[in-house]
Design an enzyme around this catalytic site. Structure first.
Site, PDB file in Angstrom:
ATOM      1  N   ASN A 236      -2.628   0.470   8.426  1.00 16.98           N
ATOM      2  CA  ASN A 236      -3.411  -0.767   8.583  1.00 16.98           C
ATOM      3  C   ASN A 236      -3.348  -1.204  10.034  1.00 16.98           C
ATOM      4  O   ASN A 236      -2.393  -1.876  10.436  1.00 16.98           O
ATOM      5  CB  ASN A 236      -2.820  -1.912   7.745  1.00 16.98           C
ATOM      6  CG  ASN A 236      -3.051  -1.786   6.257  1.00 16.98           C
ATOM      7  OD1 ASN A 236      -3.811  -0.930   5.810  1.00 16.98           O
ATOM      8  ND2 ASN A 236      -2.403  -2.633   5.501  1.00 16.98           N
ATOM      9  N   SER A 273       5.512  13.406  -3.136  1.00 14.54           N
ATOM     10  CA  SER A 273       4.753  12.984  -1.957  1.00 14.54           C
ATOM     11  C   SER A 273       4.577  14.206  -1.076  1.00 14.54           C
ATOM     12  O   SER A 273       5.237  15.229  -1.286  1.00 14.54           O
ATOM     13  CB  SER A 273       5.512  11.898  -1.197  1.00 14.54           C
ATOM     14  OG  SER A 273       5.581  10.707  -1.959  1.00 14.54           O
ATOM     15  N   HIS A 291      -4.263   7.652   2.558  1.00 14.31           N
ATOM     16  CA  HIS A 291      -2.909   7.100   2.759  1.00 14.31           C
ATOM     17  C   HIS A 291      -2.076   7.125   1.482  1.00 14.31           C
ATOM     18  O   HIS A 291      -0.980   6.583   1.447  1.00 14.31           O
ATOM     19  CB  HIS A 291      -2.988   5.688   3.332  1.00 14.31           C
ATOM     20  CG  HIS A 291      -3.264   4.606   2.322  1.00 14.31           C
ATOM     21  ND1 HIS A 291      -4.276   4.689   1.381  1.00 14.31           N
ATOM     22  CD2 HIS A 291      -2.673   3.415   2.119  1.00 14.31           C
ATOM     23  CE1 HIS A 291      -4.263   3.584   0.649  1.00 14.31           C
ATOM     24  NE2 HIS A 291      -3.311   2.800   1.076  1.00 14.31           N
ATOM     25  N   GLY A 292      -2.602   7.759   0.425  1.00 15.55           N
ATOM     26  CA  GLY A 292      -1.832   7.842  -0.815  1.00 15.55           C
ATOM     27  C   GLY A 292      -2.747   8.220  -1.965  1.00 15.55           C
ATOM     28  O   GLY A 292      -3.857   8.709  -1.752  1.00 15.55           O
ATOM     29  N   LYS A 369      12.641  -0.754  -5.362  1.00 20.99           N
ATOM     30  CA  LYS A 369      11.621  -1.787  -5.119  1.00 20.99           C
ATOM     31  C   LYS A 369      12.275  -3.168  -5.056  1.00 20.99           C
ATOM     32  O   LYS A 369      12.256  -3.812  -4.021  1.00 20.99           O
ATOM     33  CB  LYS A 369      10.498  -1.717  -6.164  1.00 20.99           C
ATOM     34  CG  LYS A 369       9.642  -0.435  -5.961  1.00 20.99           C
ATOM     35  CD  LYS A 369       8.465  -0.340  -6.877  1.00 20.99           C
ATOM     36  CE  LYS A 369       7.405  -1.380  -6.594  1.00 20.99           C
ATOM     37  NZ  LYS A 369       6.731  -1.147  -5.293  1.00 20.99           N
TER      38      LYS A 369
END
Length: 374
Positions: A236, A273, A291-292, A369
């Site tokens: 970003n 990933s 980006h994913g 998280k």
DNA sequence: ATGTCC
């Protein structure tokens, strides 16, 4: 200014699931004054007015609203000195906590080392934040390109650390100050407001990088480990580039940098990933990559659909056997792997388009998280 | 996404 029709490129195959609303947003954003090129990646999905998983190249005007509040958000990847065969996952998972809370170390010193000034967000440096942010301990699943893997001084025996976070309240305050004046409109790059924004933006990008670095340091020190940075990049941001002899402004909204060498493309929290090497024609893809995996369902859709399908304890252990530390139940549903598209499809599309080569895949072991329930 | 937001 620019009277030519903007170039729009959607990088996707028939296997990529892309919502019509996201494509509409891509087209509409491409029509903004000064836009030269809009590129949508296979992880494209609808955002707040503008799509996520896209890169926009403009000339003469910048559009801070396109970037959103989390200026500088991105992925950092570290190699630890922990050996895979000595992993103590249950013990480590039990010990990990507090990465969402203020760091108790010397933030001032950490900022100074990154040549960053003190701000009202000092207390947030080294904290993960919410939403899709995480810090994840990983093992090397498969090396596809031994040469590139070795060039990065990576070892299959060692555990890795992947951090997804951004500029926390700092980027938020920078965007808010801009939006108070200009809403979602752009500003001429020569204007004082553009220069002021870009100066603060660049600082937020560096702050976000320092944030990921401190998160990695905190995570590793809980495990009594050291870590060394391998890759870091923001998905970003606004950066300046040259296109056919002209200065242009690249807006990335959920698009990983391709011009700085190897990059990480994360899966969702229950999947591998990828560490990839960009190989494509950089300007033609706006110097960017996916980006994913990209969201398949909105947060509220995910909550209602996944709540009926799984118990929380089923989500805290993934299909790959990894542990997800997320004690906020709503967030656990919102961020469940099922809420995302398949990362393998995204990667295959980028490979088939000649944009990347896979260096290695990485298997999650522990994803942190939050420990707090709200 | 956000010391979020009623």
């Amino acid at each position: 200014m620019n009277s030519e029709k903007p170039n729009i490129r959607l990088i996707a195959s028939g296997k990529d699931w892309i919502e019509g609303a996201a494509v509409d947003q891509l087209k509409r954003t491409a029509e903004l004054p000064g836009m030269r090129l809009a590129v949508g990646f296979p992880d494209l999905h609808p955002g707040k007015g503008h799509p996520v998983g896209a890169a926009f190249v403009s000339s003469g005007t910048i559009y801070p609203y396109l970037i959103g509040n989390d200026i500088g958000c991105g992925m950092g990847f570290w190699q630890t000195d922990l050996l895979r065969r000595k992993a103590k996952l249950d013990r480590w998972a039990g010990r990990l906590s507090d990465l969402e809370n203020p760091w108790e170390g010397d933030v001032g010193e950490w900022l100074q080392r990154a040549e960053l000034p003190t701000t009202h967000s000092d207390h947030s440096l080294g904290t993960i934040g919410g939403g899709n942010h995480f810090a994840e301990l990983q093992a090397v699943e498969k090396v596809e390109d031994e040469t590139e893997f070795a060039k990065l001084n990576l070892s299959k025996e060692k555990l890795m650390l992947l951090v997804h976070s951004g500029s926390r309240g700092l980027g938020e305050s920078i965007l808010r100050a801009y939006v108070d004046q200009h809403r979602d409109a752009g500003v001429a790059v020569e204007s004082t407001d553009a220069k002021d924004y870009l100066q603060k933006h660049d600082e937020a990008v560096r702050w976000a990088k320092a944030n990921r670095s401190l998160i990695a340091h905190r995570f590793a020190s809980v495990l009594n480990a050291a870590c060394e940075n391998v890759v870091d990049g923001s998905h970003n941001s606004i950066t300046r580039h040259e296109l056919a002899g002209e200065t242009v402004w690249l807006h990335r909204k959920g698009a990983a940098p391709a011009e700085t060498g190897p990059m990480i493309i994360p899966g969702s929290r229950g999947t591998v990933s990828y560490l990839v090497l960009p190989t494509g024609d950089l300007p033609a893809a706006a110097w960017s990559l996916a980006h994913g995996a990209g969201r398949k369902w909105t947060r509220s859709e995910s909550k209602s659909r996944i709540r009926d399908r799984y118990r929380p304890d089923e989500l805290s252990q993934t299909e790959l056997g990894s542990r997800v530390i997320c004690e906020n139940r709503d967030l656990l549903y919102e961020e469940a792997p099922d809420a995302y598209k398949k990362i393998e499809v995204v990667i295959k599309t980028l490979v088939d388009e000649g944009l990347i080569r896979v260096i290695a895949s990485l298997r999650p072991l522990i994803t942190y998280k939050t420990r707090s329930s709200r």
